[in-house]
Write a protein that holds these residues in place. Sequence first.
Motif, PDB file in Angstrom:
ATOM      1  N   MET A   1      61.633  -0.424 122.740  1.00 28.60           N
ATOM      2  CA  MET A   1      61.312  -0.185 121.438  1.00 28.60           C
ATOM      3  C   MET A   1      61.877  -0.919 120.527  1.00 28.60           C
ATOM      4  O   MET A   1      61.683  -1.082 119.046  1.00 28.60           O
ATOM      5  CB  MET A   1      61.265   1.210 121.073  1.00 28.60           C
ATOM      6  N   ALA A   2      63.093  -1.365 120.808  1.00 34.69           N
ATOM      7  CA  ALA A   2      63.933  -1.989 119.843  1.00 34.69           C
ATOM      8  C   ALA A   2      63.253  -3.472 119.330  1.00 34.69           C
ATOM      9  O   ALA A   2      63.367  -3.707 118.322  1.00 34.69           O
ATOM     10  CB  ALA A   2      65.239  -2.356 120.512  1.00 34.69           C
ATOM     11  N   ALA A   3      62.304  -4.263 120.051  1.00 31.76           N
ATOM     12  CA  ALA A   3      61.795  -4.963 119.558  1.00 31.76           C
ATOM     13  C   ALA A   3      60.826  -5.013 118.423  1.00 31.76           C
ATOM     14  O   ALA A   3      60.695  -5.684 117.313  1.00 31.76           O
ATOM     15  CB  ALA A   3      60.866  -6.035 120.751  1.00 31.76           C
ATOM     16  N   ALA A   4      60.219  -3.639 118.650  1.00 29.61           N
ATOM     17  CA  ALA A   4      59.183  -3.420 117.754  1.00 29.61           C
ATOM     18  C   ALA A   4      60.041  -3.015 116.409  1.00 29.61           C
ATOM     19  O   ALA A   4      59.652  -3.463 115.216  1.00 29.61           O
ATOM     20  CB  ALA A   4      58.588  -2.093 118.110  1.00 29.61           C
ATOM     21  N   GLU A   5      61.013  -2.453 116.323  1.00 29.22           N
ATOM     22  CA  GLU A   5      61.787  -2.073 115.207  1.00 29.22           C
ATOM     23  C   GLU A   5      62.318  -3.184 114.621  1.00 29.22           C
ATOM     24  O   GLU A   5      62.492  -3.391 113.354  1.00 29.22           O
ATOM     25  CB  GLU A   5      63.035  -1.029 115.433  1.00 29.22           C
ATOM     26  N   LEU A   6      62.835  -4.354 115.286  1.00 30.12           N
ATOM     27  CA  LEU A   6      63.257  -5.507 114.944  1.00 30.12           C
ATOM     28  C   LEU A   6      62.133  -6.375 114.141  1.00 30.12           C
ATOM     29  O   LEU A   6      62.255  -6.720 112.809  1.00 30.12           O
ATOM     30  CB  LEU A   6      63.671  -6.257 115.810  1.00 30.12           C
ATOM     31  N   VAL A   7      60.850  -6.284 114.692  1.00 31.54           N
ATOM     32  CA  VAL A   7      59.743  -6.914 113.714  1.00 31.54           C
ATOM     33  C   VAL A   7      59.620  -6.179 112.500  1.00 31.54           C
ATOM     34  O   VAL A   7      59.213  -6.856 111.609  1.00 31.54           O
ATOM     35  CB  VAL A   7      58.515  -6.763 114.826  1.00 31.54           C
ATOM     36  N   ALA A   8      59.405  -4.914 112.702  1.00 28.27           N
ATOM     37  CA  ALA A   8      59.210  -4.026 111.380  1.00 28.27           C
ATOM     38  C   ALA A   8      60.215  -4.136 110.323  1.00 28.27           C
ATOM     39  O   ALA A   8      60.018  -4.334 109.219  1.00 28.27           O
ATOM     40  CB  ALA A   8      59.078  -2.502 111.727  1.00 28.27           C
ATOM     41  N   TYR A   9      61.536  -4.449 110.724  1.00 31.89           N
ATOM     42  CA  TYR A   9      62.845  -4.487 109.937  1.00 31.89           C
ATOM     43  C   TYR A   9      62.531  -5.833 109.091  1.00 31.89           C
ATOM     44  O   TYR A   9      62.496  -6.241 107.918  1.00 31.89           O
ATOM     45  CB  TYR A   9      63.870  -4.428 110.663  1.00 31.89           C
ATOM     46  N   VAL A  10      62.276  -6.967 109.806  1.00 34.06           N
ATOM     47  CA  VAL A  10      62.194  -8.270 109.278  1.00 34.06           C
ATOM     48  C   VAL A  10      60.943  -8.323 108.237  1.00 34.06           C
ATOM     49  O   VAL A  10      60.916  -8.872 107.193  1.00 34.06           O
ATOM     50  CB  VAL A  10      61.923  -9.377 110.481  1.00 34.06           C
ATOM     51  N   ALA A  11      59.611  -7.653 108.804  1.00 38.39           N
ATOM     52  CA  ALA A  11      58.598  -7.689 108.124  1.00 38.39           C
ATOM     53  C   ALA A  11      58.811  -6.951 106.860  1.00 38.39           C
ATOM     54  O   ALA A  11      58.291  -7.399 105.612  1.00 38.39           O
ATOM     55  CB  ALA A  11      57.394  -7.241 108.462  1.00 38.39           C
ATOM     56  N   ARG A  12      59.463  -5.963 106.844  1.00 36.04           N
ATOM     57  CA  ARG A  12      59.800  -4.981 105.466  1.00 36.04           C
ATOM     58  C   ARG A  12      60.548  -5.654 104.587  1.00 36.04           C
ATOM     59  O   ARG A  12      60.282  -5.694 103.407  1.00 36.04           O
ATOM     60  CB  ARG A  12      60.384  -3.775 105.807  1.00 36.04           C
ATOM     61  N   SER A  13      61.513  -6.637 105.162  1.00 34.12           N
ATOM     62  CA  SER A  13      62.463  -7.436 104.049  1.00 34.12           C
ATOM     63  C   SER A  13      61.556  -8.555 103.638  1.00 34.12           C
ATOM     64  O   SER A  13      62.035  -9.126 102.595  1.00 34.12           O
ATOM     65  CB  SER A  13      63.568  -8.016 105.059  1.00 34.12           C
ATOM     66  N   LEU A  14      60.605  -9.010 104.129  1.00 34.32           N
ATOM     67  CA  LEU A  14      59.856 -10.200 103.482  1.00 34.32           C
ATOM     68  C   LEU A  14      58.594  -9.827 102.667  1.00 34.32           C
ATOM     69  O   LEU A  14      58.453 -10.596 101.636  1.00 34.32           O
ATOM     70  CB  LEU A  14      58.961 -10.834 104.740  1.00 34.32           C
ATOM     71  N   VAL A  15      58.149  -8.823 102.686  1.00 32.18           N
ATOM     72  CA  VAL A  15      56.765  -8.409 102.047  1.00 32.18           C
ATOM     73  C   VAL A  15      57.080  -7.720 100.697  1.00 32.18           C
ATOM     74  O   VAL A  15      58.206  -7.375 100.394  1.00 32.18           O
ATOM     75  CB  VAL A  15      55.751  -7.538 102.870  1.00 32.18           C
ATOM     76  N   ASP A  16      56.103  -7.876  99.551  1.00 30.03           N
ATOM     77  CA  ASP A  16      56.213  -6.960  98.380  1.00 30.03           C
ATOM     78  C   ASP A  16      55.880  -5.277  98.471  1.00 30.03           C
ATOM     79  O   ASP A  16      56.331  -4.573  97.845  1.00 30.03           O
ATOM     80  CB  ASP A  16      55.221  -7.718  97.252  1.00 30.03           C
ATOM     81  N   ASP A  17      55.091  -5.267  99.540  1.00 33.43           N
ATOM     82  CA  ASP A  17      54.670  -3.818  99.805  1.00 33.43           C
ATOM     83  C   ASP A  17      55.161  -3.343 101.090  1.00 33.43           C
ATOM     84  O   ASP A  17      54.550  -3.149 102.210  1.00 33.43           O
ATOM     85  CB  ASP A  17      53.035  -3.730  99.786  1.00 33.43           C
ATOM     86  N   PRO A  18      56.469  -2.970 101.313  1.00 34.62           N
ATOM     87  CA  PRO A  18      57.091  -2.548 102.407  1.00 34.62           C
ATOM     88  C   PRO A  18      56.351  -1.266 103.191  1.00 34.62           C
ATOM     89  O   PRO A  18      56.432  -1.086 104.299  1.00 34.62           O
ATOM     90  CB  PRO A  18      58.342  -2.316 102.254  1.00 34.62           C
ATOM     91  N   ASP A  19      55.802  -0.430 102.416  1.00 34.82           N
ATOM     92  CA  ASP A  19      55.164   0.848 102.741  1.00 34.82           C
ATOM     93  C   ASP A  19      53.888   0.625 103.547  1.00 34.82           C
ATOM     94  O   ASP A  19      53.450   1.412 104.595  1.00 34.82           O
ATOM     95  CB  ASP A  19      54.654   1.687 101.578  1.00 34.82           C
ATOM     96  N   ALA A  20      53.241  -0.691 103.263  1.00 35.09           N
ATOM     97  CA  ALA A  20      52.301  -1.147 104.113  1.00 35.09           C
ATOM     98  C   ALA A  20      52.315  -1.808 105.625  1.00 35.09           C
ATOM     99  O   ALA A  20      51.487  -1.772 106.188  1.00 35.09           O
ATOM    100  CB  ALA A  20      51.241  -1.998 103.233  1.00 35.09           C
ATOM    101  N   VAL A  21      53.640  -1.869 105.736  1.00 41.14           N
ATOM    102  CA  VAL A  21      53.777  -2.429 107.178  1.00 41.14           C
ATOM    103  C   VAL A  21      53.769  -1.469 108.098  1.00 41.14           C
ATOM    104  O   VAL A  21      54.406  -0.237 108.143  1.00 41.14           O
ATOM    105  CB  VAL A  21      55.386  -3.002 106.868  1.00 41.14           C
ATOM    106  N   ALA A  22      53.003  -1.910 109.183  1.00 42.77           N
ATOM    107  CA  ALA A  22      52.888  -0.898 110.389  1.00 42.77           C
ATOM    108  C   ALA A  22      52.760  -1.743 111.603  1.00 42.77           C
ATOM    109  O   ALA A  22      52.509  -2.737 111.687  1.00 42.77           O
ATOM    110  CB  ALA A  22      51.642  -0.202 110.503  1.00 42.77           C
ATOM    111  N   VAL A  23      53.715  -1.193 112.570  1.00 41.57           N
ATOM    112  CA  VAL A  23      53.716  -1.800 114.065  1.00 41.57           C
ATOM    113  C   VAL A  23      53.304  -0.872 115.028  1.00 41.57           C
ATOM    114  O   VAL A  23      53.662   0.339 115.285  1.00 41.57           O
ATOM    115  CB  VAL A  23      55.417  -2.144 114.156  1.00 41.57           C
ATOM    116  N   GLU A  24      52.318  -1.542 115.896  1.00 43.88           N
ATOM    117  CA  GLU A  24      51.872  -0.780 116.981  1.00 43.88           C
ATOM    118  C   GLU A  24      52.181  -1.552 118.175  1.00 43.88           C
ATOM    119  O   GLU A  24      52.312  -2.813 118.412  1.00 43.88           O
ATOM    120  CB  GLU A  24      50.284  -0.713 117.035  1.00 43.88           C
ATOM    121  N   VAL A  25      52.725  -0.981 119.344  1.00 46.43           N
ATOM    122  CA  VAL A  25      52.885  -1.349 120.572  1.00 46.43           C
ATOM    123  C   VAL A  25      52.052  -0.844 121.538  1.00 46.43           C
ATOM    124  O   VAL A  25      51.925   0.267 121.969  1.00 46.43           O
ATOM    125  CB  VAL A  25      54.340  -1.212 120.906  1.00 46.43           C
ATOM    126  N   HIS A  26      51.336  -1.980 122.460  1.00 47.95           N
ATOM    127  CA  HIS A  26      50.869  -1.529 123.848  1.00 47.95           C
ATOM    128  C   HIS A  26      51.184  -2.593 124.651  1.00 47.95           C
ATOM    129  O   HIS A  26      51.429  -3.567 124.481  1.00 47.95           O
ATOM    130  CB  HIS A  26      49.272  -1.278 123.173  1.00 47.95           C
TER     131      HIS A  26
END
Length: 77
Positions: A1-26
């Motif tokens: 799950m660490a990889a998904a958290e890393l992707v979410a962190y990077v994405a939230r740092s880049l975007v204007d609307d961090p609340d819209a960032v969602a990560v799904e793992v399957h």
Amino acid sequence: MAAAELVAYVARSLVDDPDAVAVEVHQDGDVQVIELHVAEGDMGKVIGRNGSVAKAMRTILKVVSARQGEPISLEIV
């Protein structure tokens, strides 16, 4: 799950609307697939010019994948 958290962190740092960032793992066979969902207006920031940001995120995931011993794929939706 660490990889998904890393992707979410990077994405939230880049975007204007961090609340819209969602990560799904399957799992898709033996590959862990991480789906990154962002607001439509922030899609360009996550992909980057000529895909440079997306390539960088995938490169980071290759390192995490090597450490975990499991293939990881990133899909930006």
